[in-house]
Scaffold this motif. Structure first.
Motif, PDB file in Angstrom:
ATOM      1  N   ARG A 163      23.454  19.314 114.850  1.00 14.53           N
ATOM      2  CA  ARG A 163      24.332  19.619 113.705  1.00 14.53           C
ATOM      3  C   ARG A 163      25.255  18.440 113.413  1.00 14.53           C
ATOM      4  N   LEU A 164      25.814  17.858 114.455  1.00 20.08           N
ATOM      5  CA  LEU A 164      26.710  16.716 114.291  1.00 20.08           C
ATOM      6  C   LEU A 164      25.964  15.552 113.642  1.00 20.08           C
ATOM      7  N   ARG A 165      24.801  15.263 114.140  1.00 21.28           N
ATOM      8  CA  ARG A 165      23.996  14.147 113.617  1.00 21.28           C
ATOM      9  C   ARG A 165      23.605  14.368 112.162  1.00 21.28           C
ATOM     10  N   VAL A 192      29.862  22.408 112.928  1.00 19.30           N
ATOM     11  CA  VAL A 192      29.620  22.742 114.328  1.00 19.30           C
ATOM     12  C   VAL A 192      30.254  24.089 114.622  1.00 19.30           C
ATOM     13  N   SER A 223      32.134  13.918 124.663  1.00 19.95           N
ATOM     14  CA  SER A 223      32.456  13.573 123.280  1.00 19.95           C
ATOM     15  C   SER A 223      32.522  12.063 123.079  1.00 19.95           C
ATOM     16  N   THR A 252      29.070  10.848 123.107  1.00 21.15           N
ATOM     17  CA  THR A 252      28.448  11.267 121.852  1.00 21.15           C
ATOM     18  C   THR A 252      28.795  10.288 120.738  1.00 21.15           C
ATOM     19  N   GLU A 253      30.059   9.893 120.684  1.00 22.12           N
ATOM     20  CA  GLU A 253      30.467   8.942 119.647  1.00 22.12           C
ATOM     21  C   GLU A 253      29.749   7.603 119.829  1.00 22.12           C
ATOM     22  N   SER A 290      29.683   9.609 116.009  1.00 28.32           N
ATOM     23  CA  SER A 290      30.746  10.587 115.736  1.00 28.32           C
ATOM     24  C   SER A 290      31.075  11.340 117.017  1.00 28.32           C
ATOM     25  N   LEU A 331      32.546  14.659 119.119  1.00 29.19           N
ATOM     26  CA  LEU A 331      32.530  16.104 118.903  1.00 29.19           C
ATOM     27  C   LEU A 331      33.915  16.560 118.461  1.00 29.19           C
ATOM     28  N   GLU A 360      34.354  22.106 119.476  1.00 28.86           N
ATOM     29  CA  GLU A 360      33.116  21.956 120.233  1.00 28.86           C
ATOM     30  C   GLU A 360      33.392  21.481 121.657  1.00 28.86           C
TER      31      GLU A 360
END
Length: 123
Positions: A58-60, A65, A92, A95-96, A101, A103, A107
Motif C-alpha cells: 500500500r505504501l509503495r 495504510v 520504518s 522502509t524509507e 517513504s 511508515l 502503521e
C-alpha cells in the motif's frame, strides 16, 4: 524460514498481490527477528508477515495504510514494550531507505503491537 511461512510469502508474490522486492524486504525483517531470538513460524508470525507485506505494498502504491487507533489498553501495552516500539521505528527507517517513504505513525504502532505479541509468545 519455516516452509509454511515461506509458502505464505510465495503465494502473495505468485498471485501478484506483492512485488518480489517487498517480499525480500519482509523475509529480511523476519530473519532479523529470528536472529534476535524470536520464534518465527506460520503460527507466531503469519499475521505479522501478511500485514507487513500488504502495508508495504500500500505504501509503495501510494494507497492509504491501516489506521491504528491506540485506545488505553493498546497504549498501555506499547508502553510496556519499548523494544517493540523501537523495532517498529527501525523498520520504518529501513522502509524509507528501501522504498523512499517511511511508515506512518499509525502503521508503526500496529507493527509494534505485532512485535510485542511475538516477543510475548516466544519462550
Amino acid at each position: 524460514m519455516e516452509a509454511l511461512l515461506a509458502q505464505r510469502i510465495r503465494i502473495f508474490v505468485e498471485s501478484g498481490q506483492v512485488r518480489s522486492d517487498i517480499a525480500d524486504f519482509v523475509r529480511a525483517e523476519l530473519d532479523a527477528l529470528s536472529a534476535d531470538g524470536c520464534v518465527i513460524t506460520e503460527e507466531t508470525a503469519g499475521m505479522l508477515t501478511s500485514h507487513l507485506l500488504l502495508a508495504l505494498t500500500r505504501l509503495r502504491n501510494g494507497e492509504p495504510v491501516e489506521e491504528f487507533r491506540a485506545d488505553d489498553i493498546a497504549a498501555a501495552e506499547l508502553a510496556d514494550h519499548p523494544h517493540a516500539v523501537r523495532r517498529a521505528h527501525a523498520v520504518s527507517v529501513r522502509t524509507e531507505r528501501a522504498f523512499g517513504s517511511p511508515l506512518p505513525e499509525s502503521e508503526i504502532n500496529f507493527l509494534a503491537m505485532h512485535f510485542a505479541l511475538l516477543r510475548r509468545d516466544t519462550p
